[in-house]
Design a protein around this motif. Structure first.
Motif, mmCIF file in Angstrom:
data_model
loop_
_atom_site.group_PDB
_atom_site.id
_atom_site.type_symbol
_atom_site.label_atom_id
_atom_site.label_comp_id
_atom_site.label_asym_id
_atom_site.label_seq_id
_atom_site.Cartn_x
_atom_site.Cartn_y
_atom_site.Cartn_z
ATOM 1 N N LEU A 140 8.562 -64.474 -103.357
ATOM 2 C CA LEU A 140 7.476 -65.192 -104.028
ATOM 3 C C LEU A 140 8.088 -66.462 -104.599
ATOM 4 N N ARG A 141 7.962 -67.541 -103.851
ATOM 5 C CA ARG A 141 8.717 -68.763 -104.147
ATOM 6 C C ARG A 141 7.943 -69.782 -104.972
ATOM 7 N N HIS A 142 6.619 -69.789 -104.858
ATOM 8 C CA HIS A 142 5.804 -70.811 -105.507
ATOM 9 C C HIS A 142 4.991 -70.284 -106.687
ATOM 10 N N HIS A 143 5.119 -69.003 -106.967
ATOM 11 C CA HIS A 143 4.354 -68.390 -108.053
ATOM 12 C C HIS A 143 5.234 -67.417 -108.831
ATOM 13 N N THR A 144 4.859 -67.206 -110.087
ATOM 14 C CA THR A 144 5.566 -66.255 -110.946
ATOM 15 C C THR A 144 4.576 -65.227 -111.469
ATOM 16 N N PRO A 145 4.836 -63.939 -111.267
ATOM 17 C CA PRO A 145 3.913 -62.899 -111.755
ATOM 18 C C PRO A 145 3.833 -62.905 -113.268
ATOM 19 N N GLU A 146 2.664 -62.578 -113.791
ATOM 20 C CA GLU A 146 2.492 -62.419 -115.230
ATOM 21 C C GLU A 146 2.466 -60.935 -115.566
ATOM 22 N N ARG A 147 2.845 -60.609 -116.777
ATOM 23 C CA ARG A 147 2.834 -59.213 -117.202
ATOM 24 C C ARG A 147 1.414 -58.816 -117.581
ATOM 25 N N GLY A 148 1.140 -57.518 -117.506
ATOM 26 C CA GLY A 148 -0.186 -57.037 -117.860
ATOM 27 C C GLY A 148 -1.227 -57.466 -116.836
ATOM 28 N N TYR A 149 -2.477 -57.556 -117.283
ATOM 29 C CA TYR A 149 -3.542 -57.981 -116.388
ATOM 30 C C TYR A 149 -4.589 -58.731 -117.190
ATOM 31 N N SER A 150 -5.443 -59.469 -116.476
ATOM 32 C CA SER A 150 -6.520 -60.211 -117.122
ATOM 33 C C SER A 150 -7.787 -59.377 -117.104
ATOM 34 N N GLU A 151 -8.665 -59.611 -118.086
ATOM 35 C CA GLU A 151 -9.893 -58.839 -118.206
ATOM 36 C C GLU A 151 -11.099 -59.755 -118.376
ATOM 37 N N ARG A 152 -12.256 -59.254 -117.915
ATOM 38 C CA ARG A 152 -13.528 -59.963 -118.130
ATOM 39 C C ARG A 152 -14.644 -58.924 -118.219
ATOM 40 N N GLY A 153 -15.755 -59.302 -118.848
ATOM 41 C CA GLY A 153 -16.933 -58.445 -118.893
ATOM 42 C C GLY A 153 -16.903 -57.381 -119.966
ATOM 43 N N LEU A 154 -18.080 -57.190 -120.637
ATOM 44 C CA LEU A 154 -18.169 -56.221 -121.729
ATOM 45 C C LEU A 154 -19.421 -55.351 -121.666
ATOM 46 N N ILE A 155 -20.168 -55.380 -120.552
ATOM 47 C CA ILE A 155 -21.447 -54.681 -120.408
ATOM 48 C C ILE A 155 -22.516 -55.338 -121.275
ATOM 49 N N ILE A 156 -22.273 -55.441 -122.587
ATOM 50 C CA ILE A 156 -23.286 -56.009 -123.487
ATOM 51 C C ILE A 156 -23.509 -57.492 -123.231
ATOM 52 N N ASP A 157 -22.567 -58.130 -122.540
ATOM 53 C CA ASP A 157 -22.759 -59.540 -122.196
ATOM 54 C C ASP A 157 -23.342 -59.693 -120.792
ATOM 55 N N GLY A 158 -23.805 -58.564 -120.212
ATOM 56 C CA GLY A 158 -24.423 -58.613 -118.904
ATOM 57 C C GLY A 158 -23.426 -58.615 -117.762
ATOM 58 N N ARG A 159 -22.155 -58.353 -118.069
ATOM 59 C CA ARG A 159 -21.127 -58.344 -117.028
ATOM 60 C C ARG A 159 -20.368 -57.034 -117.086
ATOM 61 N N TYR A 160 -20.097 -56.508 -115.901
ATOM 62 C CA TYR A 160 -19.367 -55.253 -115.811
ATOM 63 C C TYR A 160 -17.882 -55.496 -116.105
ATOM 64 N N PRO A 161 -17.219 -54.636 -116.874
ATOM 65 C CA PRO A 161 -15.789 -54.818 -117.152
ATOM 66 C C PRO A 161 -14.968 -54.827 -115.859
ATOM 67 N N HIS A 162 -14.041 -55.740 -115.781
ATOM 68 C CA HIS A 162 -13.196 -55.839 -114.589
ATOM 69 C C HIS A 162 -11.831 -56.389 -114.987
ATOM 70 N N LYS A 163 -10.820 -56.071 -114.174
ATOM 71 C CA LYS A 163 -9.449 -56.484 -114.454
ATOM 72 C C LYS A 163 -8.777 -56.940 -113.176
ATOM 73 N N SER A 164 -7.723 -57.743 -113.323
ATOM 74 C CA SER A 164 -6.998 -58.222 -112.141
ATOM 75 C C SER A 164 -5.575 -58.598 -112.511
ATOM 76 N N ALA A 165 -4.672 -58.421 -111.541
ATOM 77 C CA ALA A 165 -3.297 -58.919 -111.691
ATOM 78 C C ALA A 165 -3.336 -60.443 -111.672
ATOM 79 N N THR A 166 -2.368 -61.078 -112.327
ATOM 80 C CA THR A 166 -2.340 -62.539 -112.397
ATOM 81 C C THR A 166 -0.943 -63.088 -112.129
ATOM 82 N N MET A 167 -0.914 -64.360 -111.764
ATOM 83 C CA MET A 167 0.349 -65.077 -111.554
ATOM 84 C C MET A 167 0.107 -66.552 -111.839
ATOM 85 N N LYS A 168 1.187 -67.317 -111.972
ATOM 86 C CA LYS A 168 1.091 -68.756 -112.205
ATOM 87 C C LYS A 168 1.850 -69.508 -111.133
ATOM 88 N N ASP A 169 1.292 -70.659 -110.727
ATOM 89 C CA ASP A 169 2.054 -71.509 -109.818
ATOM 90 C C ASP A 169 2.926 -72.446 -110.639
#
Length: 205
Positions: A140-169
Protein backbone atom coordinates in the motif's frame (compact mmCIF):
# COMPACT_ATOMS: atom_id res chain seq x y z
CA UNK A 1 -39.96 14.60 5.50
CA UNK A 2 -37.34 13.84 8.15
CA UNK A 3 -40.00 12.00 10.19
CA UNK A 4 -40.89 9.86 7.15
CA UNK A 5 -37.24 8.90 6.66
CA UNK A 6 -36.90 8.06 10.34
CA UNK A 7 -39.95 5.80 10.28
CA UNK A 8 -38.67 4.07 7.13
CA UNK A 9 -35.32 3.44 8.78
CA UNK A 10 -36.97 1.99 11.87
CA UNK A 11 -39.09 -0.32 9.70
CA UNK A 12 -36.01 -1.57 7.87
CA UNK A 13 -34.33 -2.26 11.20
CA UNK A 14 -36.65 -5.24 11.76
CA UNK A 15 -34.99 -7.25 8.99
CA UNK A 16 -31.70 -5.55 8.19
CA UNK A 17 -29.17 -5.64 11.01
CA UNK A 18 -26.46 -3.84 9.02
CA UNK A 19 -24.42 -1.83 11.50
CA UNK A 20 -26.55 -1.42 14.56
CA UNK A 21 -23.75 -3.01 16.57
CA UNK A 22 -22.89 0.19 18.41
CA UNK A 23 -21.50 -1.77 21.33
CA UNK A 24 -20.13 -0.32 24.55
CA UNK A 25 -16.62 -1.16 23.37
CA UNK A 26 -14.93 1.59 21.41
CA UNK A 27 -13.77 1.07 17.84
CA UNK A 28 -10.20 1.71 18.94
CA UNK A 29 -10.46 -1.24 21.34
CA UNK A 30 -11.53 -3.51 18.50
CA UNK A 31 -8.81 -2.13 16.27
CA UNK A 32 -6.05 -2.72 18.79
CA UNK A 33 -7.10 -6.35 19.12
CA UNK A 34 -6.84 -6.87 15.38
CA UNK A 35 -3.36 -5.55 14.66
CA UNK A 36 -1.71 -8.40 12.73
CA UNK A 37 1.27 -10.11 14.32
CA UNK A 38 3.65 -11.11 11.55
CA UNK A 39 1.36 -12.67 8.96
CA UNK A 40 -1.46 -13.62 11.33
CA UNK A 41 -4.80 -11.79 11.40
CA UNK A 42 -7.89 -12.05 13.54
CA UNK A 43 -11.00 -12.25 11.34
CA UNK A 44 -14.35 -11.25 12.85
CA UNK A 45 -17.82 -12.58 12.10
CA UNK A 46 -21.17 -13.26 13.77
CA UNK A 47 -22.01 -9.52 13.94
CA UNK A 48 -20.14 -7.25 16.33
CA UNK A 49 -17.10 -9.56 16.26
CA UNK A 50 -18.68 -12.10 18.61
CA UNK A 51 -16.85 -14.84 16.67
CA UNK A 52 -13.22 -14.69 15.61
CA UNK A 53 -10.77 -16.85 13.72
CA UNK A 54 -7.04 -16.46 13.33
CA UNK A 55 -5.77 -16.95 9.80
CA UNK A 56 -2.21 -16.95 8.56
CA UNK A 57 -1.14 -15.54 5.21
CA UNK A 58 1.95 -17.22 3.80
CA UNK A 59 4.48 -16.30 1.11
CA UNK A 60 2.27 -17.50 -1.75
CA UNK A 61 -0.64 -15.40 -0.47
CA UNK A 62 1.56 -12.33 -0.30
CA UNK A 63 2.78 -12.94 -3.84
CA UNK A 64 -0.79 -13.16 -5.19
CA UNK A 65 -1.57 -9.85 -3.55
CA UNK A 66 1.66 -8.31 -4.79
CA UNK A 67 0.71 -9.10 -8.39
CA UNK A 68 -2.58 -7.23 -7.94
CA UNK A 69 -1.21 -4.28 -5.98
CA UNK A 70 1.73 -3.76 -8.34
CA UNK A 71 -0.85 -2.64 -10.88
CA UNK A 72 -1.52 0.44 -8.76
CA UNK A 73 2.02 1.74 -8.32
CA UNK A 74 1.67 4.69 -10.68
CA UNK A 75 -0.86 6.75 -8.74
CA UNK A 76 -3.19 6.86 -5.75
CA UNK A 77 -6.15 6.57 -8.10
CA UNK A 78 -4.79 3.39 -9.67
CA UNK A 79 -3.96 2.01 -6.24
CA UNK A 80 -7.57 2.45 -5.12
CA UNK A 81 -8.77 0.60 -8.21
CA UNK A 82 -6.61 -2.45 -7.57
CA UNK A 83 -7.09 -2.27 -3.81
CA UNK A 84 -10.82 -2.88 -4.23
CA UNK A 85 -9.96 -6.16 -5.94
CA UNK A 86 -7.24 -7.06 -3.44
CA UNK A 87 -9.65 -6.73 -0.50
CA UNK A 88 -12.02 -9.13 -2.26
CA UNK A 89 -9.20 -11.63 -2.76
CA UNK A 90 -8.16 -11.37 0.88
CA UNK A 91 -11.74 -12.16 1.89
CA UNK A 92 -11.65 -15.30 -0.27
CA UNK A 93 -8.30 -16.37 1.15
CA UNK A 94 -9.45 -15.77 4.72
CA UNK A 95 -12.64 -17.77 4.16
CA UNK A 96 -10.65 -20.70 2.79
CA UNK A 97 -8.20 -20.62 5.68
CA UNK A 98 -10.87 -20.15 8.34
CA UNK A 99 -13.18 -22.67 6.67
CA UNK A 100 -16.31 -20.63 7.13
CA UNK A 101 -19.27 -20.18 4.79
CA UNK A 102 -19.42 -17.44 2.17
CA UNK A 103 -20.63 -14.17 3.65
CA UNK A 104 -23.89 -12.85 2.20
CA UNK A 105 -24.11 -9.25 0.97
CA UNK A 106 -24.99 -6.67 3.64
CA UNK A 107 -26.35 -8.02 6.95
CA UNK A 108 -29.71 -9.50 7.88
CA UNK A 109 -31.15 -10.60 11.19
CA UNK A 110 -31.47 -14.19 9.98
CA UNK A 111 -27.66 -14.39 9.68
CA UNK A 112 -26.87 -12.86 13.07
CA UNK A 113 -24.63 -15.04 15.22
CA UNK A 114 -23.56 -17.28 12.35
CA UNK A 115 -19.88 -17.99 11.86
CA UNK A 116 -18.66 -16.33 8.67
CA UNK A 117 -21.61 -13.92 8.36
CA UNK A 118 -20.50 -10.33 8.86
CA UNK A 119 -22.17 -7.03 9.66
CA UNK A 120 -20.40 -3.75 9.03
CA UNK A 121 -18.56 -3.92 12.36
CA UNK A 122 -17.00 -7.23 11.32
CA UNK A 123 -16.36 -6.00 7.77
CA UNK A 124 -14.77 -2.74 8.94
CA UNK A 125 -12.44 -4.46 11.38
CA UNK A 126 -11.46 -7.15 8.88
CA UNK A 127 -10.86 -4.65 6.10
CA UNK A 128 -8.79 -2.50 8.47
CA UNK A 129 -6.67 -5.58 9.23
CA UNK A 130 -6.27 -6.24 5.50
CA UNK A 131 -5.17 -2.64 4.87
CA UNK A 132 -2.60 -2.83 7.66
CA UNK A 133 -1.31 -6.13 6.28
CA UNK A 134 -0.82 -4.60 2.82
CA UNK A 135 0.82 -1.52 4.32
CA UNK A 136 3.17 -3.52 6.55
CA UNK A 137 4.30 -5.53 3.54
CA UNK A 138 4.95 -2.48 1.37
CA UNK A 139 2.03 -3.06 -0.98
CA UNK A 140 0.00 0.00 0.00
CA UNK A 141 2.20 2.75 -1.37
CA UNK A 142 -0.08 5.77 -1.80
CA UNK A 143 -2.34 5.40 1.24
CA UNK A 144 -2.00 4.88 4.98
CA UNK A 145 -4.59 2.87 6.95
CA UNK A 146 -6.33 4.59 9.84
CA UNK A 147 -7.06 2.89 13.14
CA UNK A 148 -10.61 2.07 14.13
CA UNK A 149 -13.45 2.79 11.73
CA UNK A 150 -15.70 5.65 10.66
CA UNK A 151 -19.39 5.79 11.55
CA UNK A 152 -22.54 7.45 10.19
CA UNK A 153 -26.28 7.31 10.87
CA UNK A 154 -28.30 7.21 14.10
CA UNK A 155 -31.78 5.94 13.05
CA UNK A 156 -33.37 9.03 14.65
CA UNK A 157 -31.76 11.16 11.95
CA UNK A 158 -33.39 9.04 9.25
CA UNK A 159 -30.19 7.14 8.47
CA UNK A 160 -29.31 3.58 9.29
CA UNK A 161 -26.11 3.16 11.38
CA UNK A 162 -23.16 2.12 9.24
CA UNK A 163 -19.39 1.80 9.58
CA UNK A 164 -16.39 1.51 7.28
CA UNK A 165 -12.62 1.07 7.33
CA UNK A 166 -10.72 4.23 6.38
CA UNK A 167 -7.36 5.33 4.99
CA UNK A 168 -5.64 8.55 3.92
CA UNK A 169 -3.76 9.38 0.76
CA UNK A 170 -0.58 11.44 0.78
CA UNK A 171 -2.53 14.65 0.15
CA UNK A 172 -4.43 14.06 3.39
CA UNK A 173 -7.76 13.07 1.82
CA UNK A 174 -9.65 10.41 3.77
CA UNK A 175 -11.11 7.43 1.94
CA UNK A 176 -13.50 4.71 3.06
CA UNK A 177 -12.95 1.09 2.03
CA UNK A 178 -16.35 -0.54 2.48
CA UNK A 179 -16.71 -4.28 1.88
CA UNK A 180 -20.16 -4.63 3.48
CA UNK A 181 -22.22 -4.19 0.31
CA UNK A 182 -21.02 -7.32 -1.49
CA UNK A 183 -20.58 -11.01 -0.80
CA UNK A 184 -17.23 -12.60 0.03
CA UNK A 185 -14.79 -11.87 -2.78
CA UNK A 186 -16.63 -8.90 -4.30
CA UNK A 187 -14.67 -5.72 -4.89
CA UNK A 188 -14.79 -3.27 -1.99
CA UNK A 189 -16.54 0.05 -2.44
CA UNK A 190 -14.02 2.90 -2.15
CA UNK A 191 -15.02 6.57 -2.00
CA UNK A 192 -13.98 9.76 -0.26
CA UNK A 193 -14.96 9.87 3.38
CA UNK A 194 -16.89 13.10 2.74
CA UNK A 195 -19.02 11.40 0.06
CA UNK A 196 -19.49 8.28 2.17
CA UNK A 197 -20.77 10.41 5.06
CA UNK A 198 -23.46 11.91 2.81
CA UNK A 199 -24.96 8.55 1.75
CA UNK A 200 -28.46 8.41 3.19
CA UNK A 201 -28.56 4.76 4.20
CA UNK A 202 -26.20 1.81 4.27
CA UNK A 203 -28.85 -0.58 2.95
CA UNK A 204 -29.69 1.38 -0.21
CA UNK A 205 -26.42 3.24 -0.69
Amino acid sequence: MALVRSLAAVAAFATLTACSQTSSSSSSTYSAALVPTEQVMKICSGYGCIISNRVTFGASDLERLRVIMDGGQASAEQEREVLAQAVGLMEIMSRAKGRYAKDNPKAWQIDKGKRGQMDCVDESLNTSAYLRYLHRNGLLRHHTPERGYSERGLIIDGRYPHKSATMKDKAGTRWTVDSWYGATGDAAQIMTHAKWRRVRNGFNG
